[in-house]
Scaffold this active site. Structure first.
Site, PDB file in Angstrom:
ATOM      1  N   SER A  10       0.887  -1.145  -0.100  1.00  0.00           N
ATOM      2  CA  SER A  10      -0.022  -0.131  -0.125  1.00  0.00           C
ATOM      3  C   SER A  10       0.913   1.291  -0.064  1.00  0.00           C
ATOM      4  O   SER A  10       2.037   1.298   0.656  1.00  0.00           O
ATOM      5  CB  SER A  10      -0.882   0.116   1.432  1.00  0.00           C
ATOM      6  OG  SER A  10      -1.723   1.181   1.540  1.00  0.00           O
ATOM      7  N   TYR A  57      -0.825  -0.214  10.840  1.00  0.00           N
ATOM      8  CA  TYR A  57      -1.234  -0.650   9.350  1.00  0.00           C
ATOM      9  C   TYR A  57      -0.104  -0.283   8.389  1.00  0.00           C
ATOM     10  O   TYR A  57       0.429  -1.101   7.646  1.00  0.00           O
ATOM     11  CB  TYR A  57      -2.745   0.065   8.924  1.00  0.00           C
ATOM     12  CG  TYR A  57      -2.780  -0.233   7.417  1.00  0.00           C
ATOM     13  CD1 TYR A  57      -3.183  -1.704   6.913  1.00  0.00           C
ATOM     14  CD2 TYR A  57      -2.698   0.830   6.755  1.00  0.00           C
ATOM     15  CE1 TYR A  57      -3.389  -1.801   5.611  1.00  0.00           C
ATOM     16  CE2 TYR A  57      -3.094   0.556   5.149  1.00  0.00           C
ATOM     17  CZ  TYR A  57      -3.420  -0.900   4.976  1.00  0.00           C
ATOM     18  OH  TYR A  57      -3.537  -1.201   3.464  1.00  0.00           O
TER      19      TYR A  57
END
Length: 250
Positions: free
Chosen positions: A136, A149
């Site tokens: 990501s 995250y």
């Protein structure tokens, strides 16, 4: 002879779109995920001739290995692994975050991904295959509430580069796919089902779709065997880079 893909997190979003794209392209696909009813829906939609599904929690290493051991003979020659299963939980700053959510993200995004990759390396090396890891932009660009995250996705990116180095000379290709804003169930999962939060995030932004990412995965997987995409960072045109935070006062 059709090539074979194993994709995790296939019950929604990038995973489900990837199943459809690779089946459309004539591949055999092994689709894994926690939700058996959604995997069955994939079979109902696409048929079982070139699709094998396996329901298990990616964090359960024993269940993962049992599913691999139970693969039908026609699906054992895995050519491409797409490590797609992952999640973000919570938006709170670190000092107010839920430790259980941190642990779940690490167990899913890091430990499970590494465990499955390790299990399939002998097959992928034997077949001169490819590993495509879904990272990501959060692994490169921090933002408030991203904490663990973002850390897990930074691991995925660096692990991909490390694999590429270790697998030098084997013919195995390794790519880190690093999407930005894409409208899937991602925000619903992160916020515990808050549809309004999801609508607010994506509204008017023309975000990427799951099919957009599946198309990039298809392209990378089907490149000539002498080419490797090390990292592929993708954003919608509407998304770019923000400035640094500055706190003023006491």
């Amino acid at each position: 002879m059709p090539r074979t893909l194993l994709v995790t997190g296939a019950t929604s979003g990038f995973g489900a779109a990837t199943v459809a794209r690779f089946l459309q392209g004539g591949w055999r696909v092994i689709a894994t995920g926690r939700r058996a009813e959604r995997l069955q829906a994939l079979v109902d939609a696409h048929g079982a001739e070139r699709l094998h599904v396996a329901a298990f929690d990616i964090r359960d290493a024993d269940a993962m290995r049992a599913a691999l051991d139970a693969l039908p003979e026609a699906f054992r020659g895995i050519d491409v692994l797409i490590n797609n299963a992952g999640l973000a939980l919570g938006t709170a700053p670190a000092q107010h975050a839920d430790l259980a959510q941190w642990t779940q993200m690490i167990d899913t995004n890091v430990t499970a991904l590494a465990t499955l990759t390790h299990a399939l390396l002998p097959t992928l090396i034997a077949r001169r295959g490819a590993i495509l890891n879904i990272s990501s932009i959060a692994g490169s660009y921090p933002y408030p509430g991203g904490n663990v995250y973002g850390g897990t996705k930074a691991f995925v990116t660096q692990f991909s580069l490390g694999l590429r180095s270790d697998l030098h000379g084997t013919g195995v290709r390794v790519t880190s796919i690093e999407p930005g804003m894409a409208e899937t169930e991602f925000t619903l999962v992160r916020t515990g089902g808050d549809q309004a939060a999801s609508d607010t995030l994506y509204g008017g932004a023309a975000p990427m779709t799951a099919e957009d990412i599946a198309e990039q995965l298809w392209w990378v997987a089907n490149l000539p065997p002498h080419l490797n995409i090390n990292r592929l960072e993708i954003m919608p045109v509407s998304q770019s880079f923000a400035g640094f935070q500055v706190h003023r006062g006491g």
